[in-house]
Design a protein around this motif. Structure first.
Motif, PDB file in Angstrom:
ATOM      1  N   GLN A   1       0.906  -1.102  -0.039  1.00  0.00           N
ATOM      2  CA  GLN A   1      -0.090  -0.226   0.012  1.00  0.00           C
ATOM      3  C   GLN A   1       0.571   1.334   0.063  1.00  0.00           C
ATOM      4  O   GLN A   1       0.313   2.267  -0.550  1.00  0.00           O
ATOM      5  CB  GLN A   1      -0.848  -0.151   1.317  1.00  0.00           C
ATOM      6  CG  GLN A   1      -1.993  -0.979   1.092  1.00  0.00           C
ATOM      7  CD  GLN A   1      -3.240  -0.564   0.194  1.00  0.00           C
ATOM      8  OE1 GLN A   1      -3.144   0.382  -0.438  1.00  0.00           O
ATOM      9  NE2 GLN A   1      -4.248  -1.801  -0.014  1.00  0.00           N
ATOM     10  N   ASP A   2       2.022   1.312   0.274  1.00  0.00           N
ATOM     11  CA  ASP A   2       2.840   2.318   0.539  1.00  0.00           C
ATOM     12  C   ASP A   2       3.121   2.725  -0.951  1.00  0.00           C
ATOM     13  O   ASP A   2       3.534   4.196  -1.249  1.00  0.00           O
ATOM     14  CB  ASP A   2       4.285   2.245   1.333  1.00  0.00           C
ATOM     15  CG  ASP A   2       4.244   2.575   2.480  1.00  0.00           C
ATOM     16  OD1 ASP A   2       3.373   3.131   2.920  1.00  0.00           O
ATOM     17  OD2 ASP A   2       5.230   2.300   3.279  1.00  0.00           O
ATOM     18  N   THR A   3       3.129   1.674  -1.639  1.00  0.00           N
ATOM     19  CA  THR A   3       3.591   2.034  -3.407  1.00  0.00           C
ATOM     20  C   THR A   3       2.349   2.784  -3.916  1.00  0.00           C
ATOM     21  O   THR A   3       2.539   3.665  -4.709  1.00  0.00           O
ATOM     22  CB  THR A   3       3.821   0.554  -4.110  1.00  0.00           C
ATOM     23  OG1 THR A   3       4.990  -0.140  -3.373  1.00  0.00           O
ATOM     24  CG2 THR A   3       4.199   0.934  -5.510  1.00  0.00           C
ATOM     25  N   CYS A   4       1.236   2.277  -3.505  1.00  0.00           N
ATOM     26  CA  CYS A   4       0.176   3.065  -4.035  1.00  0.00           C
ATOM     27  C   CYS A   4      -0.067   4.431  -3.422  1.00  0.00           C
ATOM     28  O   CYS A   4      -0.310   5.604  -4.073  1.00  0.00           O
ATOM     29  CB  CYS A   4      -1.223   2.235  -3.565  1.00  0.00           C
ATOM     30  SG  CYS A   4      -1.385   0.555  -4.374  1.00  0.00           S
ATOM     31  N   LEU A   5       0.425   4.661  -2.210  1.00  0.00           N
ATOM     32  CA  LEU A   5       0.487   5.961  -1.542  1.00  0.00           C
ATOM     33  C   LEU A   5       1.287   6.903  -2.352  1.00  0.00           C
ATOM     34  O   LEU A   5       1.145   8.237  -2.670  1.00  0.00           O
ATOM     35  CB  LEU A   5       0.958   5.874  -0.173  1.00  0.00           C
ATOM     36  CG  LEU A   5       1.335   7.335   0.695  1.00  0.00           C
ATOM     37  CD1 LEU A   5      -0.119   8.063   0.694  1.00  0.00           C
ATOM     38  CD2 LEU A   5       2.011   6.863   1.890  1.00  0.00           C
ATOM     39  N   HIS A   6       2.550   6.252  -2.926  1.00  0.00           N
ATOM     40  CA  HIS A   6       3.499   7.360  -3.802  1.00  0.00           C
ATOM     41  C   HIS A   6       3.117   7.388  -5.254  1.00  0.00           C
ATOM     42  O   HIS A   6       3.820   7.784  -5.890  1.00  0.00           O
ATOM     43  CB  HIS A   6       4.989   6.837  -3.466  1.00  0.00           C
ATOM     44  CG  HIS A   6       5.023   7.143  -1.991  1.00  0.00           C
ATOM     45  ND1 HIS A   6       5.074   6.126  -1.052  1.00  0.00           N
ATOM     46  CD2 HIS A   6       5.183   8.200  -1.304  1.00  0.00           C
ATOM     47  CE1 HIS A   6       5.651   6.683   0.027  1.00  0.00           C
ATOM     48  NE2 HIS A   6       5.751   7.834   0.181  1.00  0.00           N
ATOM     49  N   CYS A   7       2.087   6.489  -5.725  1.00  0.00           N
ATOM     50  CA  CYS A   7       1.828   6.281  -7.044  1.00  0.00           C
ATOM     51  C   CYS A   7       1.008   7.817  -7.346  1.00  0.00           C
ATOM     52  O   CYS A   7       0.154   8.057  -6.881  1.00  0.00           O
ATOM     53  CB  CYS A   7       0.904   5.272  -7.303  1.00  0.00           C
ATOM     54  SG  CYS A   7       0.288   4.806  -8.850  1.00  0.00           S
ATOM     55  N   LYS A   8       1.343   8.134  -8.433  1.00  0.00           N
ATOM     56  CA  LYS A   8       0.956   9.867  -8.811  1.00  0.00           C
ATOM     57  C   LYS A   8      -0.122   9.490  -9.567  1.00  0.00           C
ATOM     58  O   LYS A   8      -1.067  10.206  -9.609  1.00  0.00           O
ATOM     59  CB  LYS A   8       2.204  10.327  -9.737  1.00  0.00           C
ATOM     60  CG  LYS A   8       3.046  10.919  -8.759  1.00  0.00           C
ATOM     61  CD  LYS A   8       4.164  11.970  -9.404  1.00  0.00           C
ATOM     62  CE  LYS A   8       5.069  12.646  -8.565  1.00  0.00           C
ATOM     63  NZ  LYS A   8       5.921  11.784  -7.850  1.00  0.00           N
TER      64      LYS A   8
END
Ligand code: SF4
Ligand code: SF4
Length: 94
Positions: free
Chosen positions: A27-34
């Motif tokens: 989910q951290d990757t989603c958080l930083h996904c623009k």
């Protein structure tokens, strides 16, 4: 006359499993996904970004198993397998 997405989805029969066959790996990757592209490319509207909770939800019961998300997430952050045990979709009209 063309049919709406909702009318087309009505022609599909679902047998939902209890466990999701679609997993957000991080989910951290989603958080930083623009781009949050999964909110747009899924034809069944399975993915939804929730800014307050900082997470992508997965309505796996609606998945029509097109396979797009396996390839289209720019970070390959979605683990995708077919539903097991006879679960998933049946196309009633081809
Ligand atoms: S496109 Fe991929 S990385 Fe971006 S929000 Fe969706 S699942 Fe997360
Ligand atoms: S396989 Fe297709 S319908 Fe299912 S979640 Fe991925 S993009 Fe959406």
């Amino acid at each position: 006359m063309s049919q709406s997405i909702e009318e087309r989805l009505f022609m599909i029969r679902y047998k939902a499993a209890e466990q999701s066959h679609l997993i957000i790996k991080d989910q951290d990757t989603c958080l930083h996904c623009k781009t949050k592209e999964c909110n747009f490319f899924c034809p069944a509207d399975v993915y939804d970004w929730h800014p307050d909770e900082k997470k992508t939800s997965v309505a796996f019961e609606n998945c029509i198993e097109c396979g797009t998300c396996r390839l289209a997430c720019p970070d390959y952050n979605i683990e995708w397998v077919y539903p097991t045990g006879g679960h998933g979709i049946t196309y009633k009209l081809g």
